[in-house]
Motif scaffolding. Sequence first.
Motif, PDB file in Angstrom:
ATOM      1  N   ALA A 177       0.825  -1.208   0.000  1.00  0.00           N
ATOM      2  CA  ALA A 177       0.000   0.000   0.000  1.00  0.00           C
ATOM      3  C   ALA A 177       0.859   1.258   0.000  1.00  0.00           C
ATOM      4  N   ALA A 178       1.971   1.224   0.763  1.00  0.00           N
ATOM      5  CA  ALA A 178       2.848   2.388   0.814  1.00  0.00           C
ATOM      6  C   ALA A 178       3.521   2.636  -0.534  1.00  0.00           C
ATOM      7  N   LEU A 179       3.997   1.581  -1.177  1.00  0.00           N
ATOM      8  CA  LEU A 179       4.609   1.737  -2.501  1.00  0.00           C
ATOM      9  C   LEU A 179       3.598   2.275  -3.504  1.00  0.00           C
ATOM     10  N   ASP A 180       2.351   1.780  -3.434  1.00  0.00           N
ATOM     11  CA  ASP A 180       1.299   2.302  -4.316  1.00  0.00           C
ATOM     12  C   ASP A 180       1.068   3.791  -4.066  1.00  0.00           C
ATOM     13  N   ALA A 181       1.134   4.192  -2.779  1.00  0.00           N
ATOM     14  CA  ALA A 181       0.807   5.574  -2.413  1.00  0.00           C
ATOM     15  C   ALA A 181       1.862   6.571  -2.869  1.00  0.00           C
ATOM     16  N   VAL A 182       3.129   6.138  -2.975  1.00  0.00           N
ATOM     17  CA  VAL A 182       4.193   7.084  -3.345  1.00  0.00           C
ATOM     18  C   VAL A 182       4.668   6.901  -4.784  1.00  0.00           C
ATOM     19  N   ARG A 183       4.214   5.856  -5.456  1.00  0.00           N
ATOM     20  CA  ARG A 183       4.740   5.529  -6.782  1.00  0.00           C
ATOM     21  C   ARG A 183       4.605   6.693  -7.758  1.00  0.00           C
ATOM     22  N   TYR A 184       3.549   7.484  -7.647  1.00  0.00           N
ATOM     23  CA  TYR A 184       3.322   8.583  -8.587  1.00  0.00           C
ATOM     24  C   TYR A 184       4.411   9.634  -8.546  1.00  0.00           C
ATOM     25  N   ALA A 185       5.140   9.728  -7.426  1.00  0.00           N
ATOM     26  CA  ALA A 185       6.132  10.788  -7.251  1.00  0.00           C
ATOM     27  C   ALA A 185       7.539  10.365  -7.634  1.00  0.00           C
ATOM     28  N   VAL A 186       7.741   9.137  -8.101  1.00  0.00           N
ATOM     29  CA  VAL A 186       9.079   8.691  -8.485  1.00  0.00           C
ATOM     30  C   VAL A 186       9.560   9.481  -9.701  1.00  0.00           C
ATOM     31  N   GLY A 187      10.811   9.893  -9.659  1.00  0.00           N
ATOM     32  CA  GLY A 187      11.362  10.705 -10.738  1.00  0.00           C
ATOM     33  C   GLY A 187      11.612   9.915 -12.008  1.00  0.00           C
ATOM     34  N   THR A 188      11.575  10.623 -13.133  1.00  0.00           N
ATOM     35  CA  THR A 188      11.855  10.017 -14.435  1.00  0.00           C
ATOM     36  C   THR A 188      12.890  10.797 -15.233  1.00  0.00           C
ATOM     37  N   ASP A 189      13.369  11.922 -14.705  1.00  0.00           N
ATOM     38  CA  ASP A 189      14.319  12.759 -15.421  1.00  0.00           C
ATOM     39  C   ASP A 189      15.651  12.016 -15.586  1.00  0.00           C
ATOM     40  N   PRO A 190      16.107  11.784 -16.838  1.00  0.00           N
ATOM     41  CA  PRO A 190      17.385  11.070 -17.035  1.00  0.00           C
ATOM     42  C   PRO A 190      18.561  11.763 -16.376  1.00  0.00           C
ATOM     43  N   ALA A 191      18.460  13.073 -16.170  1.00  0.00           N
ATOM     44  CA  ALA A 191      19.557  13.810 -15.548  1.00  0.00           C
ATOM     45  C   ALA A 191      19.608  13.624 -14.034  1.00  0.00           C
ATOM     46  N   LEU A 192      18.576  13.004 -13.458  1.00  0.00           N
ATOM     47  CA  LEU A 192      18.523  12.818 -12.002  1.00  0.00           C
ATOM     48  C   LEU A 192      18.261  11.346 -11.672  1.00  0.00           C
ATOM     49  N   PRO A 193      19.202  10.461 -11.986  1.00  0.00           N
ATOM     50  CA  PRO A 193      18.974   9.025 -11.757  1.00  0.00           C
ATOM     51  C   PRO A 193      18.804   8.667 -10.287  1.00  0.00           C
ATOM     52  N   ALA A 194      19.307   9.498  -9.367  1.00  0.00           N
ATOM     53  CA  ALA A 194      19.158   9.200  -7.947  1.00  0.00           C
ATOM     54  C   ALA A 194      17.702   9.206  -7.509  1.00  0.00           C
ATOM     55  N   LEU A 195      16.815   9.824  -8.306  1.00  0.00           N
ATOM     56  CA  LEU A 195      15.402   9.903  -7.956  1.00  0.00           C
ATOM     57  C   LEU A 195      14.576   8.817  -8.636  1.00  0.00           C
ATOM     58  N   HIS A 196      15.221   7.883  -9.344  1.00  0.00           N
ATOM     59  CA  HIS A 196      14.510   6.837 -10.074  1.00  0.00           C
ATOM     60  C   HIS A 196      14.235   5.635  -9.168  1.00  0.00           C
ATOM     61  N   GLY A 197      13.816   5.891  -7.956  1.00  0.00           N
ATOM     62  CA  GLY A 197      13.561   4.808  -7.024  1.00  0.00           C
ATOM     63  C   GLY A 197      12.753   5.282  -5.843  1.00  0.00           C
ATOM     64  N   VAL A 198      12.508   4.357  -4.916  1.00  0.00           N
ATOM     65  CA  VAL A 198      11.756   4.642  -3.693  1.00  0.00           C
ATOM     66  C   VAL A 198      12.673   4.378  -2.507  1.00  0.00           C
ATOM     67  N   LEU A 199      12.791   5.349  -1.637  1.00  0.00           N
ATOM     68  CA  LEU A 199      13.641   5.227  -0.456  1.00  0.00           C
ATOM     69  C   LEU A 199      12.881   4.548   0.677  1.00  0.00           C
ATOM     70  N   LEU A 200      13.525   3.552   1.301  1.00  0.00           N
ATOM     71  CA  LEU A 200      13.048   2.994   2.567  1.00  0.00           C
ATOM     72  C   LEU A 200      14.000   3.484   3.640  1.00  0.00           C
ATOM     73  N   ASP A 201      13.507   4.319   4.544  1.00  0.00           N
ATOM     74  CA  ASP A 201      14.333   4.928   5.580  1.00  0.00           C
ATOM     75  C   ASP A 201      13.752   4.527   6.933  1.00  0.00           C
ATOM     76  N   ALA A 202      14.341   3.518   7.553  1.00  0.00           N
ATOM     77  CA  ALA A 202      13.791   2.950   8.785  1.00  0.00           C
ATOM     78  C   ALA A 202      14.597   3.384   9.989  1.00  0.00           C
ATOM     79  N   SER A 203      13.902   3.759  11.042  1.00  0.00           N
ATOM     80  CA  SER A 203      14.521   4.075  12.324  1.00  0.00           C
ATOM     81  C   SER A 203      13.492   3.819  13.409  1.00  0.00           C
ATOM     82  N   GLY A 204      13.960   3.306  14.538  1.00  0.00           N
ATOM     83  CA  GLY A 204      13.018   2.981  15.599  1.00  0.00           C
ATOM     84  C   GLY A 204      12.070   1.893  15.136  1.00  0.00           C
ATOM     85  N   ASP A 205      10.778   2.155  15.260  1.00  0.00           N
ATOM     86  CA  ASP A 205       9.782   1.161  14.853  1.00  0.00           C
ATOM     87  C   ASP A 205       9.030   1.575  13.599  1.00  0.00           C
TER      88      ASP A 205
END
Length: 353
Positions: free
Chosen positions: A138-166
Amino acid sequence: MTLERVEGPESSGVEDSLLPIGTVARLSGLPVSALRFYDGAGVLVPASVDPRTGYRRYALEQVTAARLVARLRRVGMPLDSVRALLAGADPGPVLDAHLARLEDGLAAARRELSAVRALLDRSEPAMPLSVPAAELAAALDAVRYAVGTDPALPALHGVLLDASGDTVHVVATDRYRLAVVAVAAGRAGRLVLPVGLVDEARPLLARVDGDATITGADNTVEIAAGGRSVRAPAMPDEFPDWRRLEPAPARHRVPVDGPAFRAALAAGPATRRSRDDGADYDTVVLTLAADGALTVGGEGDVLRVGVNRDFLLDALADHAQLTLELDEPITPLAIRVPDRPDWSLLMPVRPDA
């Protein structure tokens, strides 16, 4: 530009009234070597140079010019601009142009240092990371629309999982918008999922009742759930510092009914425009009245904010209730889900552009 005079001893002879280079260095804060350099560069030429010894002497009013050069060079002013100012150029455009260069450089430095800080503060990801599969889907579905597609910004061509605590924050951005969804997790870690892997994993995760395991090792990212797994080459973690982008509380917090607001957006007046990259889009103007009513189009008594209609519809998703946070026409529009830490940002466009 008018330069003030520096008081000094009076002398009847012109040559006697000139100041030796050491005195000018002491009064201006410029070292002798710098004064020699600025002479050679044609920025601050001495009033007199001894043809036999090469010794430089300066007029009293040149001390003020030397002090100005010292200040301008301390803020990195290019020599051509310094030379132009001393020659009498209008200071306004010259100073404004240099200030813009400094601000651009500071913004670039902030981005680089943010990435450096993240790399220094981040230990190796504590993988594997276990997340409820259905919640991750559900979370991947919710953020998928915002993933970057600009060839000049390959670092944005993905989804970050940033876990801390719980909690693991699932984050995507393409510079025009940013989406953040929180999911329960049991370990700390950080990993960028390539968008191809995200799209391959979403249907797999949606069919699993238990946990999904995300592993990053040997330059490979793997998502396993329900006895099946998908994998892809790992992406370099150069994802921007999303936490720094979370907006402060806005002046106007407007609760909206999701279905009704989506219908108003779809039916409201729109203007067709083109982005810098050539992509066409529809702009709608959100207007806030003095009584707190938020409408699409029309004249707002309090605030008018232009946004990309499709981007806003993507951010609203299918939530029944949402809160829109508006501050100024030029500040990002924040969309929050009540009683959840999820939020997204949308860059505005000029309502009258």
